[in-house]
Enzyme design. Structure first.
Site, PDB file in Angstrom:
ATOM      1  N   HIS A 136      30.461 -22.696  31.339  1.00  0.00           N
ATOM      2  CA  HIS A 136      29.025 -22.509  31.089  1.00  0.00           C
ATOM      3  C   HIS A 136      28.129 -22.783  32.279  1.00  0.00           C
ATOM      4  O   HIS A 136      26.918 -22.651  32.191  1.00  0.00           O
ATOM      5  CB  HIS A 136      28.565 -23.367  29.898  1.00  0.00           C
ATOM      6  CG  HIS A 136      28.580 -24.849  30.191  1.00  0.00           C
ATOM      7  ND1 HIS A 136      29.669 -25.629  29.929  1.00  0.00           N
ATOM      8  CD2 HIS A 136      27.647 -25.678  30.706  1.00  0.00           C
ATOM      9  CE1 HIS A 136      29.399 -26.880  30.289  1.00  0.00           C
ATOM     10  NE2 HIS A 136      28.175 -26.925  30.761  1.00  0.00           N
TER      11      HIS A 136
HETATM   12  C1  UD1 Z   1      22.688 -27.402  29.363  1.00  0.00           C
HETATM   13  C2  UD1 Z   1      22.532 -28.385  30.511  1.00  0.00           C
HETATM   14  C3  UD1 Z   1      23.871 -28.568  31.220  1.00  0.00           C
HETATM   15  C4  UD1 Z   1      24.954 -28.963  30.236  1.00  0.00           C
HETATM   16  C5  UD1 Z   1      25.008 -27.961  29.101  1.00  0.00           C
HETATM   17  C6  UD1 Z   1      25.969 -28.459  28.071  1.00  0.00           C
HETATM   18  C7  UD1 Z   1      20.422 -28.478  31.776  1.00  0.00           C
HETATM   19  C8  UD1 Z   1      19.758 -28.084  33.033  1.00  0.00           C
HETATM   20  N1  UD1 Z   1      21.599 -27.886  31.519  1.00  0.00           N
HETATM   21  O1  UD1 Z   1      23.029 -26.134  29.919  1.00  0.00           O
HETATM   22  O2  UD1 Z   1      23.749 -29.605  32.175  1.00  0.00           O
HETATM   23  O3  UD1 Z   1      26.183 -28.975  30.900  1.00  0.00           O
HETATM   24  O4  UD1 Z   1      23.693 -27.864  28.497  1.00  0.00           O
HETATM   25  O5  UD1 Z   1      26.341 -27.501  27.145  1.00  0.00           O
HETATM   26  O6  UD1 Z   1      19.908 -29.294  31.050  1.00  0.00           O
HETATM   27  N2  UD1 Z   1      21.355 -21.385  23.863  1.00  0.00           N
HETATM   28  C9  UD1 Z   1      21.533 -20.932  22.575  1.00  0.00           C
HETATM   29  N3  UD1 Z   1      21.707 -21.860  21.596  1.00  0.00           N
HETATM   30  C10 UD1 Z   1      21.699 -23.195  21.818  1.00  0.00           C
HETATM   31  C11 UD1 Z   1      21.518 -23.634  23.137  1.00  0.00           C
HETATM   32  C12 UD1 Z   1      21.349 -22.722  24.149  1.00  0.00           C
HETATM   33  O7  UD1 Z   1      21.548 -19.734  22.314  1.00  0.00           O
HETATM   34  O8  UD1 Z   1      21.861 -23.982  20.865  1.00  0.00           O
HETATM   35  C13 UD1 Z   1      21.166 -20.381  24.941  1.00  0.00           C
HETATM   36  C14 UD1 Z   1      19.704 -20.038  25.113  1.00  0.00           C
HETATM   37  O9  UD1 Z   1      19.592 -18.714  25.461  1.00  0.00           O
HETATM   38  C15 UD1 Z   1      19.294 -20.890  26.307  1.00  0.00           C
HETATM   39  C16 UD1 Z   1      20.586 -20.865  27.147  1.00  0.00           C
HETATM   40  O10 UD1 Z   1      21.628 -20.899  26.170  1.00  0.00           O
HETATM   41  O11 UD1 Z   1      18.200 -20.373  26.977  1.00  0.00           O
HETATM   42  C17 UD1 Z   1      20.731 -22.042  28.077  1.00  0.00           C
HETATM   43  O12 UD1 Z   1      20.521 -23.261  27.399  1.00  0.00           O
HETATM   44  P1  UD1 Z   1      20.000 -24.555  28.232  1.00  0.00           P
HETATM   45  O13 UD1 Z   1      19.926 -25.735  27.361  1.00  0.00           O
HETATM   46  O14 UD1 Z   1      18.775 -24.187  28.990  1.00  0.00           O
HETATM   47  O15 UD1 Z   1      21.139 -24.738  29.314  1.00  0.00           O
HETATM   48  P2  UD1 Z   1      22.711 -24.787  29.152  1.00  0.00           P
HETATM   49  O16 UD1 Z   1      23.308 -23.709  29.955  1.00  0.00           O
HETATM   50  O17 UD1 Z   1      23.073 -24.883  27.712  1.00  0.00           O
HETATM   51  N1  UDP Z   2      32.741 -29.783  23.062  1.00  0.00           N
HETATM   52  C1  UDP Z   2      32.763 -29.513  21.694  1.00  0.00           C
HETATM   53  N2  UDP Z   2      32.959 -28.219  21.286  1.00  0.00           N
HETATM   54  C2  UDP Z   2      33.119 -27.183  22.164  1.00  0.00           C
HETATM   55  C3  UDP Z   2      33.100 -27.485  23.564  1.00  0.00           C
HETATM   56  C4  UDP Z   2      32.895 -28.796  23.975  1.00  0.00           C
HETATM   57  O1  UDP Z   2      32.624 -30.419  20.864  1.00  0.00           O
HETATM   58  O2  UDP Z   2      33.286 -26.031  21.724  1.00  0.00           O
HETATM   59  C5  UDP Z   2      32.495 -31.192  23.492  1.00  0.00           C
HETATM   60  C6  UDP Z   2      33.485 -31.771  24.477  1.00  0.00           C
HETATM   61  O3  UDP Z   2      34.587 -32.365  23.825  1.00  0.00           O
HETATM   62  C7  UDP Z   2      32.628 -32.809  25.195  1.00  0.00           C
HETATM   63  C8  UDP Z   2      31.267 -32.167  25.243  1.00  0.00           C
HETATM   64  O4  UDP Z   2      31.270 -31.178  24.199  1.00  0.00           O
HETATM   65  O5  UDP Z   2      32.568 -34.004  24.411  1.00  0.00           O
HETATM   66  C9  UDP Z   2      31.022 -31.530  26.580  1.00  0.00           C
HETATM   67  O6  UDP Z   2      29.876 -30.744  26.531  1.00  0.00           O
HETATM   68  P1  UDP Z   2      29.590 -29.550  27.545  1.00  0.00           P
HETATM   69  O7  UDP Z   2      30.845 -29.077  28.176  1.00  0.00           O
HETATM   70  O8  UDP Z   2      28.761 -28.555  26.804  1.00  0.00           O
HETATM   71  O9  UDP Z   2      28.612 -30.241  28.598  1.00  0.00           O
HETATM   72  P2  UDP Z   2      28.829 -30.949  30.023  1.00  0.00           P
HETATM   73  O10 UDP Z   2      29.704 -32.114  29.811  1.00  0.00           O
HETATM   74  O11 UDP Z   2      29.349 -29.923  30.962  1.00  0.00           O
HETATM   75  O12 UDP Z   2      27.443 -31.338  30.423  1.00  0.00           O
END
Ligand code: UD1
Ligand code: UDP
Length: 368
Positions: free
Chosen positions: A205
């Site tokens: 991601h």
């Molecule tokens: C965010 C965090 C990242 C973390 C990740 C974990 C920041 C800068 N980024 O990235 O550090 O590793 O979460 O998963 O805070 N979206 C949905 N549904 C949701 C959430 C997101 O559709 O429930 C889509 C939306 O289009 C949104 C895009 O994903 O605009 C990005 O979501 P965002 O929270 O901005 O960043 P992540 O890539 O999820």
């Molecule tokens: N995780 C989860 N379901 C998924 C993918 C990840 O429960 O489908 C959990 C994973 O075990 C860990 C956390 O989500 O505890 C990590 O989140 P993510 O990779 O989104 O964020 P990051 O750690 O990169 O910020």
């Protein structure tokens, strides 16, 4: 009674706050939770409240997505109102997402003490949005709780006073330890018709990997090559799904017989998929740590990590060259039995949240 307002916003925050909330309640602390709504899909948010035993948040800010500025600004505006009403003794933030920095900044501007859990991690890569969030949150926090030794070194190098930093271990691992028994009882392997060690689990991601068409095409090719040897299970993050769709690559993904694309899964199911996998391919922060704790081989699709202990002591291998040829070579070595042995890093023992709660209770400024 001490009152602590803890912030959650995105998926990796829930499993970090859950053990802290439990430890606070156990010690008679008035523990309240604010959910910014940065992540909002049921599979990215609600499922974790159910599985981790977190209560409904006391405040839900419903900010959703947007540019970094929009998201951060919306969180700040709404969190300011909540903070005025709640008037806690301390604001606690975890990790490195936009919700972390936004709420820490509001809190210091309003003169509330801030605790940052998972402080001091540095990838050294300023193009990562999380790196900016980490540096700035640490700079303005009053209590910095560190998961691994490198965190202490970075904070000292950046001039953070030694008496603000505490090496307490890893609260994400607290959750893993707490739920491990439940994990083995999930039926996710049977539900997906998977056999232990017979599949590779994959998550992607990071914008640097999934926001560019070229990056996604490389990932496709890598999956094709790994699929020759093992089945692949890919719970797809919404950012990644949006991008595969945007670049018209979903059809190519669906054609791969060995690939099982699924929605993001619940925490318990994900831990089970991870602990039974032949290997994990990821660019996640937290998953590097969980695989190290579980002793599962992990290939991280990044050229740096803010969690070096997972490489130095654990099972994590960084793949800085993401060309399909080079990833295939690394995977072939694993297939040939060249497994990187690992040990569990210091203080990743399931008790980090308790140590943090005890330290906070000892602070005279907070308990008066
Ligand atoms: C965010 C965090 C990242 C973390 C990740 C974990 C920041 C800068 N980024 O990235 O550090 O590793 O979460 O998963 O805070 N979206 C949905 N549904 C949701 C959430 C997101 O559709 O429930 C889509 C939306 O289009 C949104 C895009 O994903 O605009 C990005 O979501 P965002 O929270 O901005 O960043 P992540 O890539 O999820
Ligand atoms: N995780 C989860 N379901 C998924 C993918 C990840 O429960 O489908 C959990 C994973 O075990 C860990 C956390 O989500 O505890 C990590 O989140 P993510 O990779 O989104 O964020 P990051 O750690 O990169 O910020």
């Amino acid at each position: 009674m001490m009152k602590i307002l803890s912030v959650v916003g995105a998926r990796p925050n829930f499993m970090k706050v859950a053990p802290l909330h439990r430890a606070f309640l156990k010690r008679g602390i008035d523990s309240r939770i604010v959910h910014t709504g940065q992540h909002y899909d049921a599979k990215m948010s609600e499922v974790f409240f159910e599985q981790l035993g977190l209560p409904q948040p006391d405040h839900y800010l419903g900010v959703g997505g947007g540019t970094h500025t929009q998201q951060t600004a919306r969180i700040m505006l709404k969190f300011e109102e909540v903070l005025s009403r709640e008037n806690p003794d301390l604001v606690l933030v975890v990790g490195d997402v936009n919700s972390t920095l936004a709420c820490a900044l509001v809190a210091v501007k309003m003169h509330y003490p801030v605790a940052h859990v998972e402080a001091g991690l540095r990838s050294g890569d300023p193009s990562m949005p999380e790196e900016i969030n980490r540096i700035l949150t640490d700079r303005i926090s009053d209590y910095l709780f560190v998961t691994e030794y490198s965190g202490l070194v970075h904070l000292a190098e950046e001039g953070v006073a030694r008496d603000k930093t505490f090496f307490t271990g890893n609260v994400m691992i607290d959750s893993l330890v707490h739920f491990r028994e439940k994990v083995s009882k999930t039926s996710v392997l049977q539900d997906l018709s998977l056999l232990p060690s017979d599949y590779v689990l994959m998550t992607m991601h990071r914008p640097s990997n999934v926001d560019r068409e070229e990056g996604l095409r490389d990932i496709l090719e890598i999956m094709r090559r790994i699929g020759v040897h093992k089945r692949l299970v890919f719970p797809m993050h919404p950012r990644t799904r949006n991008n595969f769709e945007r670049f018209g690559l979903m059809a190519a993904l669906r054609q791969m017989e060995q690939l099982l694309i699924i929605q993001p899964v619940g925490y318990l199911e994900f831990l089970q998929l991870m602990q039974q996998a032949f290997a994990v391919l990821t660019d996640s922060g937290g998953i590097q740590e969980e695989t190290t704790f579980l002793g599962v081989p992990c290939f991280t699709f990044r050229n740096s990590t803010e969690r070096p202990v997972t490489v130095d002591l654990g099972t994590n291998v960084l793949l800085s060259d993401l060309s399909p040829d080079s990833v295939e070579k690394a995977f072939s070595r694993l297939l040939a039995g060249e497994v990187k042995a690992g040990v569990v890093p210091p203080l990743w023992d399931g008790h980090a949240a308790e140590r943090i709660a005890d330290i906070l209770l000892e602070q005279p400024v907070l308990s008066t």
